[in-house]
Structures are given as C-alpha cells and as structure tokens.
Write a protein that holds these residues in place. Structure first.
Motif, PDB file in Angstrom:
ATOM      1  N   PRO A 137       0.957  -1.227  -0.031  1.00 26.28           N
ATOM      2  CA  PRO A 137       0.165   0.015  -0.064  1.00 26.28           C
ATOM      3  C   PRO A 137       0.804   1.154   0.061  1.00 26.28           C
ATOM      4  CG  PRO A 137      -0.883  -1.547   1.651  1.00 26.28           C
ATOM      5  CD  PRO A 137       0.708  -1.974   1.136  1.00 26.28           C
ATOM      6  N   GLY A 138       0.462   2.077  -0.899  1.00 24.06           N
ATOM      7  CA  GLY A 138       0.989   3.471  -0.811  1.00 24.06           C
ATOM      8  C   GLY A 138       2.402   3.425  -1.880  1.00 24.06           C
ATOM      9  N   SER A 139       2.376   2.439  -2.468  1.00 19.08           N
ATOM     10  CA  SER A 139       3.666   2.431  -3.655  1.00 19.08           C
ATOM     11  C   SER A 139       2.893   2.852  -4.954  1.00 19.08           C
ATOM     12  CB  SER A 139       4.274   0.856  -3.797  1.00 19.08           C
ATOM     13  OG  SER A 139       3.026   0.030  -4.140  1.00 19.08           O
ATOM     14  N   ARG A 140       3.946   3.336  -5.878  1.00 18.11           N
ATOM     15  CA  ARG A 140       3.819   3.904  -6.986  1.00 18.11           C
ATOM     16  C   ARG A 140       4.738   3.296  -8.154  1.00 18.11           C
ATOM     17  NH1 ARG A 140       5.088   9.831  -7.203  1.00 18.11           N
ATOM     18  NH2 ARG A 140       4.135   9.570  -9.308  1.00 18.11           N
ATOM     19  N   VAL A 141       3.936   3.090  -9.158  1.00 20.18           N
ATOM     20  CA  VAL A 141       4.722   2.448 -10.217  1.00 20.18           C
ATOM     21  C   VAL A 141       4.694   3.086 -11.713  1.00 20.18           C
ATOM     22  CG1 VAL A 141       4.971   0.363 -11.642  1.00 20.18           C
ATOM     23  CG2 VAL A 141       4.508   0.011  -9.444  1.00 20.18           C
ATOM     24  N   ALA A 142       5.909   3.564 -12.470  1.00 18.42           N
ATOM     25  CA  ALA A 142       5.846   4.286 -13.499  1.00 18.42           C
ATOM     26  C   ALA A 142       6.341   2.860 -14.649  1.00 18.42           C
ATOM     27  CB  ALA A 142       7.134   5.449 -13.798  1.00 18.42           C
ATOM     28  N   TYR A 143       5.247   2.867 -15.534  1.00 21.59           N
ATOM     29  CA  TYR A 143       5.484   1.954 -16.533  1.00 21.59           C
ATOM     30  C   TYR A 143       5.982   2.654 -17.603  1.00 21.59           C
ATOM     31  CZ  TYR A 143       3.987  -1.941 -19.548  1.00 21.59           C
ATOM     32  OH  TYR A 143       3.910  -2.955 -20.326  1.00 21.59           O
ATOM     33  N   ALA A 144       7.098   2.194 -18.273  1.00 20.17           N
ATOM     34  CA  ALA A 144       7.926   2.924 -19.337  1.00 20.17           C
ATOM     35  C   ALA A 144       7.401   2.226 -20.566  1.00 20.17           C
ATOM     36  CB  ALA A 144       9.318   2.586 -19.216  1.00 20.17           C
ATOM     37  N   PRO A 145       7.672   2.883 -21.712  1.00 22.09           N
ATOM     38  CA  PRO A 145       7.268   2.425 -22.931  1.00 22.09           C
ATOM     39  C   PRO A 145       8.032   1.201 -23.322  1.00 22.09           C
ATOM     40  CG  PRO A 145       7.492   4.777 -23.207  1.00 22.09           C
ATOM     41  CD  PRO A 145       8.069   4.351 -21.934  1.00 22.09           C
ATOM     42  N   LEU A 178       8.090   9.792 -11.771  1.00 24.87           N
ATOM     43  CA  LEU A 178       7.999   9.638 -10.299  1.00 24.87           C
ATOM     44  C   LEU A 178       8.362  10.763  -9.733  1.00 24.87           C
ATOM     45  CD1 LEU A 178       9.204   6.111 -10.111  1.00 24.87           C
ATOM     46  CD2 LEU A 178       6.768   6.913  -9.862  1.00 24.87           C
ATOM     47  N   ASP A 179       9.565  11.287 -10.133  1.00 23.81           N
ATOM     48  CA  ASP A 179      10.141  12.526  -9.415  1.00 23.81           C
ATOM     49  C   ASP A 179       9.352  13.868  -9.489  1.00 23.81           C
ATOM     50  OD1 ASP A 179      12.616  11.317  -8.769  1.00 23.81           O
ATOM     51  OD2 ASP A 179      13.513  12.094 -10.556  1.00 23.81           O
ATOM     52  N   ASP A 180       8.377  13.801 -10.981  1.00 20.99           N
ATOM     53  CA  ASP A 180       7.731  15.127 -10.816  1.00 20.99           C
ATOM     54  C   ASP A 180       6.041  15.031 -10.357  1.00 20.99           C
ATOM     55  OD1 ASP A 180       5.955  14.255 -12.830  1.00 20.99           O
ATOM     56  OD2 ASP A 180       7.660  14.686 -14.371  1.00 20.99           O
ATOM     57  N   GLY A 181       6.073  13.588  -9.872  1.00 15.47           N
ATOM     58  CA  GLY A 181       4.474  13.479  -9.449  1.00 15.47           C
ATOM     59  C   GLY A 181       3.493  13.622 -10.644  1.00 15.47           C
ATOM     60  N   GLY A 182       3.792  13.596 -11.639  1.00 14.75           N
ATOM     61  CA  GLY A 182       2.997  13.785 -12.845  1.00 14.75           C
ATOM     62  C   GLY A 182       2.741  15.274 -13.254  1.00 14.75           C
ATOM     63  N   ALA A 183       3.289  16.013 -12.508  1.00 18.07           N
ATOM     64  CA  ALA A 183       3.219  17.542 -12.676  1.00 18.07           C
ATOM     65  C   ALA A 183       4.428  17.791 -13.968  1.00 18.07           C
ATOM     66  CB  ALA A 183       3.684  18.403 -11.745  1.00 18.07           C
ATOM     67  N   THR A 184       4.087  18.811 -14.659  1.00 20.17           N
ATOM     68  CA  THR A 184       4.709  19.234 -15.898  1.00 20.17           C
ATOM     69  C   THR A 184       6.400  19.982 -15.319  1.00 20.17           C
ATOM     70  OG1 THR A 184       3.066  20.003 -17.116  1.00 20.17           O
ATOM     71  CG2 THR A 184       4.989  20.670 -17.749  1.00 20.17           C
ATOM     72  N   PRO A 185       7.378  19.244 -15.408  1.00 17.06           N
ATOM     73  CA  PRO A 185       8.498  19.548 -15.028  1.00 17.06           C
ATOM     74  C   PRO A 185       9.328  20.657 -15.508  1.00 17.06           C
ATOM     75  CG  PRO A 185       8.912  17.786 -16.367  1.00 17.06           C
ATOM     76  CD  PRO A 185       7.612  18.090 -16.542  1.00 17.06           C
ATOM     77  N   VAL A 186       8.703  21.885 -15.725  1.00 25.02           N
ATOM     78  CA  VAL A 186       9.267  22.985 -16.217  1.00 25.02           C
ATOM     79  C   VAL A 186       9.116  24.243 -15.533  1.00 25.02           C
ATOM     80  CG1 VAL A 186       9.127  22.244 -18.707  1.00 25.02           C
ATOM     81  CG2 VAL A 186       7.442  23.367 -17.761  1.00 25.02           C
ATOM     82  N   TYR A 187       9.852  25.398 -15.785  1.00 30.16           N
ATOM     83  CA  TYR A 187       9.696  26.572 -15.151  1.00 30.16           C
ATOM     84  C   TYR A 187       9.139  27.413 -16.150  1.00 30.16           C
ATOM     85  CZ  TYR A 187      10.960  31.218 -12.819  1.00 30.16           C
ATOM     86  OH  TYR A 187      10.590  32.358 -12.390  1.00 30.16           O
ATOM     87  N   LEU A 188       7.989  27.999 -16.064  1.00 30.34           N
ATOM     88  CA  LEU A 188       7.401  28.868 -17.058  1.00 30.34           C
ATOM     89  C   LEU A 188       8.271  30.544 -17.176  1.00 30.34           C
ATOM     90  CD1 LEU A 188       3.687  28.194 -17.069  1.00 30.34           C
ATOM     91  CD2 LEU A 188       5.343  27.540 -19.029  1.00 30.34           C
ATOM     92  N   SER A 189       8.540  30.845 -18.352  1.00 32.20           N
ATOM     93  CA  SER A 189       9.158  32.036 -18.405  1.00 32.20           C
ATOM     94  C   SER A 189       8.826  32.463 -20.073  1.00 32.20           C
ATOM     95  CB  SER A 189      10.609  31.865 -18.339  1.00 32.20           C
ATOM     96  OG  SER A 189      11.332  33.223 -18.356  1.00 32.20           O
ATOM     97  N   GLY A 190       9.136  33.795 -20.329  1.00 33.46           N
ATOM     98  CA  GLY A 190       9.149  34.118 -21.701  1.00 33.46           C
ATOM     99  C   GLY A 190      10.426  34.702 -21.953  1.00 33.46           C
ATOM    100  N   LEU A 191      10.610  34.158 -23.129  1.00 33.50           N
ATOM    101  CA  LEU A 191      12.134  34.583 -23.878  1.00 33.50           C
ATOM    102  C   LEU A 191      12.143  35.820 -24.813  1.00 33.50           C
ATOM    103  CD1 LEU A 191      13.488  31.056 -24.776  1.00 33.50           C
ATOM    104  CD2 LEU A 191      13.705  32.234 -22.612  1.00 33.50           C
ATOM    105  N   VAL A 192      13.038  36.594 -24.464  1.00 26.81           N
ATOM    106  CA  VAL A 192      13.096  37.758 -25.381  1.00 26.81           C
ATOM    107  C   VAL A 192      14.062  37.488 -26.205  1.00 26.81           C
ATOM    108  CG1 VAL A 192      13.629  40.337 -25.417  1.00 26.81           C
ATOM    109  CG2 VAL A 192      12.497  39.471 -23.311  1.00 26.81           C
ATOM    110  N   LEU A 193      13.776  37.124 -27.736  1.00 26.09           N
ATOM    111  CA  LEU A 193      14.763  36.638 -28.363  1.00 26.09           C
ATOM    112  C   LEU A 193      14.706  37.642 -29.606  1.00 26.09           C
ATOM    113  CD1 LEU A 193      13.439  33.082 -28.946  1.00 26.09           C
ATOM    114  CD2 LEU A 193      15.491  33.493 -27.603  1.00 26.09           C
ATOM    115  N   ARG A 194      14.490  38.825 -29.498  1.00 24.66           N
ATOM    116  CA  ARG A 194      14.730  39.874 -30.533  1.00 24.66           C
ATOM    117  C   ARG A 194      16.077  40.236 -30.710  1.00 24.66           C
ATOM    118  NH1 ARG A 194      11.309  43.012 -33.247  1.00 24.66           N
ATOM    119  NH2 ARG A 194       9.571  42.389 -32.181  1.00 24.66           N
TER     120      ARG A 194
END
Length: 420
Positions: A105-113, A262-278
């Motif tokens: 109980p309480g365990s989590r499994v990530a199933y890879a492709p 598993l590390d990100d718990g299903g969340a999106t593992p990014v930091y949102l930012s806007g790039l100024v590329l001009r």
C-alpha cells in the motif's frame, strides 16, 4: 571506501528501483541472456537496484518482482523488455505490475514504453545482419525480417514499418517482413516472394531480443525451406540482438524517463518564462513542417534565425529567398550550436536530435526537441494570442488536452475583453 565517500553515498537521494519485465522462456540460454542483460544494466545504472521479472515460464513473476522492489522503496520503474506493443505490453504486464503494487500500500509504479521504436535497436539489428553478410555485398542481398506476429494489427504494422526503415537505412536490395505466428506472410511465403522478386542472396534477420522458441523456429523453417528448394538462392540467418551494451543503454534510457515521471509526481517539470529573442541568434536544425511552424513564431518574436537542413519546405524556401533567415543547406555538424541563445532540434531523425541536444547541453544553451520533449532542456508551449495577450500552456505528454486548455483560456480572454 573513506568516511567522506560513505557520507557522500549516504547523502545521495534514493533512486527508484528498476524492474525489467521480460517475456520468459523454457530455453535455458534465453533465461541466461535475460539475466546477463540485467547485469549490463546494473553497470549502466550503478546507483539503482535492478531486478527482473517474467511474464511467464520463468521465475520470478513480474508481480513478485514489483512487490519485492516496492517494499524497499515505494516508487518503482518497470521497463518492458519487449520489441512490439502486443498483448504482453498492453495487458499482461500492466496487470502484473498492478497486482505487485497492490501488495505494498502506498507504492507507485511508473510503466515505461516498450523498446521497439528506439533507433538504437534498429542500429543493433543492422549490425546483426551485417555480421553474417561475409563476402556478400549489401546491394545484392535481400533481407527477410522475421517478427513474432500477434492479433493486434497496429503491432504487426510496427514490424512492417521497421522493415521499411531498415531498407531505407541500409543499402540492401530490399527488406521484406515476415511473421512466425498468427498473421502473414509467414517465413516460407516471404522467402518465396524474395525469390520471385529476383533475390540472389537472402539474409533472414530474426527481430527478437534473446534465444528461445522464436529463434529456434526461425532456424528450423529456413532449413526446411532450403531442403524443399535445392535450387533456391543461398540463405544465411542472422543472430538475435542478445545482451549487449547497446540494448542495456536503451533500457537505461527508458528507466530514466520513468524515474523523471515519479520525481515530478505527474506534474509538468518546467519553469515557465518568456524568452526575449529579438535580435538574438536562434538555431533551428531541420527544415520540415514542424520547423516551419516554429520558425514563423521565432520570426514574429524578432529572433535572428539560422537554419541547418538539407532541404526546406516551400514556405521556408520563400522566406529564405526573402532574406528572413540564414540557411546552411547541409546536415547538422558538431559546432553548429555555437553562439546560439536558443536551439530547436526538429529533424525527423532522433539520432540527429540527440546530438543537437547533447551539444546544446555542453554549451549551457536551452534546446527543444520535437521528437522527445524529455530529451531536451526546454519545452515549447501551445500558444495563442487573444485580446492583446499571449497565452501559453505547457502540458505533460497530453498534447490534445494542452491544446484544449489553451483554447479555453483564449476564449476566456476574449470574453473578458468584451465584458470590459
């Protein structure tokens, strides 16, 4: 080991154990090969506890292996050691890993492709074919690629697509698909077809990982076919992939991707930012439809775009002729990332995209990969403009849901603007 080394090891975060989900076999050589691969994976992942479970015929079963691993660390990664996306991958292994997880109980499994689509495995298959060519020239050799065969049409289609890819990537006269069970063409029929198409020399390539019944049946059917057709062209049989460093590396890559989930718990593992590329240099490797969409957005942002690609879409060709970006009409080469603030690897060759991302990483330059988001260091959001706002949504391997959320936000922005 010194006291400092012991302290450093104790301070390392615990990495989730890996359970390799293998098929199982009555062939002792096949079982030994699976265990040998597990040993090679342990060398690639020295800080990971690696065990192996089997779908059938061999012990321990997958449920037992998962439960044992989860008792030590409640997060487990399961990598199916399967080339095709058949019934074992879709049904048997998920049922077994869920049964094992339920025991802790309480365990989590990530199933890879499953392993099949990886280009590194195609390279290994080509190596096995070339190992039996001897004095035969590739352009004068026909290859018959043998798969297991199953009742799932999409899985069989993957095997047919693999034959086509090997024909494109090798220099053989042709590569014909064949199956050992359930569907056709069967191996004798494929060999007959090769003869009708004018084959002078034939290599039969078993698309299997380890020794076992499939390899034995392949050899037996080729021998029977030759005995019945003494005037037929010569036939050589290639070896299965077998336990090797290349296969171990693919399994390790699947593990790392599962561990990140598993590390990100299903969340999106990014930091949102806007790039100024001009006015800043952006490198795009690739000139197809995906590159076209990204380049149009980069030009809108004022980026100074460099494109490296042997070809361009008609739209990109027109933009290049108009001087909107610079173009190097060739394949990617090491050093192309130099001076770029931002890099997009958008070719249809995963091996090239991997090289681009690796060079960008060494230069501390953010890189987007169109084929494998987790293999880059930046993700491209689903974007849209509404009521003076630029809205972007980054999803987690769910492109349709991501686009739906973006569209809902765009509609909300329009509604709020109208209300104001």
């Amino acid at each position: 080991m010194t006291t400092l080394d012991q302290a450093r090891r104790a301070a390392r975060p615990t990495r989730p154990p890996l359970v390799i989900a293998a098929h199982g076999t009555r062939d002792p050589e096949g079982a030994r090969a699976a265990l040998a691969l597990a040993d090679l994976v342990r060398q690639v992942l020295p800080d990971v506890t690696v065990s192996i479970g089997f779908v059938e015929l061999t012990t321990p079963g997958i449920a037992d292996a998962v439960a044992t691993a989860a008792r030590d660390t409640p997060q487990v990664v399961v990598v199916p050691l399967m080339l095709g996306n058949g019934g074992h991958v879709r049904r048997d292994i998920p049922e077994a890993l869920e049964a094992g997880r339920a025991r802790v109980p309480g365990s989590r499994v990530a199933y890879a492709p499953h392993l099949g689509p990886d280009p590194a495995l195609r390279a290994l298959t080509l190596d096995r074919i070339r190992a039996v060519l001897g004095d035969w020239a590739e352009p004068a050799t026909t290859v018959v690629l043998v798969g297991r065969g199953c009742s799932i049409a999409g899985t069989n289609a993957e095997h047919v697509a693999l034959a086509r890819l090997l024909e494109e990537e090798g220099a053989f006269a042709q590569v014909l698909p064949a199956f050992l069970q359930v569907t056709g063409p069967d191996l004798p029929a494929a060999l007959d077809r090769a003869v009708r198409l004018g084959a002078e020399r034939i290599v039969v390539a078993p698309n299997f990982l380890f020794p076992g019944s499939m390899r034995t049946w392949t050899g037996d059917q080729v021998a029977a076919w030759r005995d019945a057709r003494p005037a037929a062209p010569p036939v050589r049989v290639a070896e299965v992939i077998g336990p090797c460093a290349g296969l171990a590396a693919v399994v390790a890559d699947r593990y790392r991707a599962g561990a990140r989930r598993l590390d990100d718990g299903g969340a999106t593992p990014v930091y949102l930012s806007g790039l100024v590329l001009r006015g800043r240099d952006v490198l795009v490797v690739g000139g197809g439809r995906v590159a076209e969409r990204r380049i149009l957005a980069l030009l809108d942002a004022g980026a100074r775009v460099r494109v490296v690609s042997p070809i361009l879409t008609p739209v990109l060709s027109a933009l290049e002729l108009a001087g909107r970006f610079s173009w190097s009409a060739r394949a990617y080469a090491d050093g192309d990332v130099a001076d770029a603030w931002y890099v997009l690897a958008v070719t249809d060759d995963p091996a090239v995209n991997t090289r681009v991302a690796a060079e960008a990483e060494t230069r501390h330059t953010f890189c987007v990969r169109s084929d494998h988001a987790a293999g880059g260091s930046a993700w491209t959001p689903a974007t849209g403009r509404s009521a003076g706002m630029l809205i972007g949504v980054v999803g987690h391997r769910e492109p349709r849901r991501t686009a739906a959320v973006r569209d809902a936000l765009l509609e909300a922005a329009r509604t709020l603007a109208e209300d104001d």
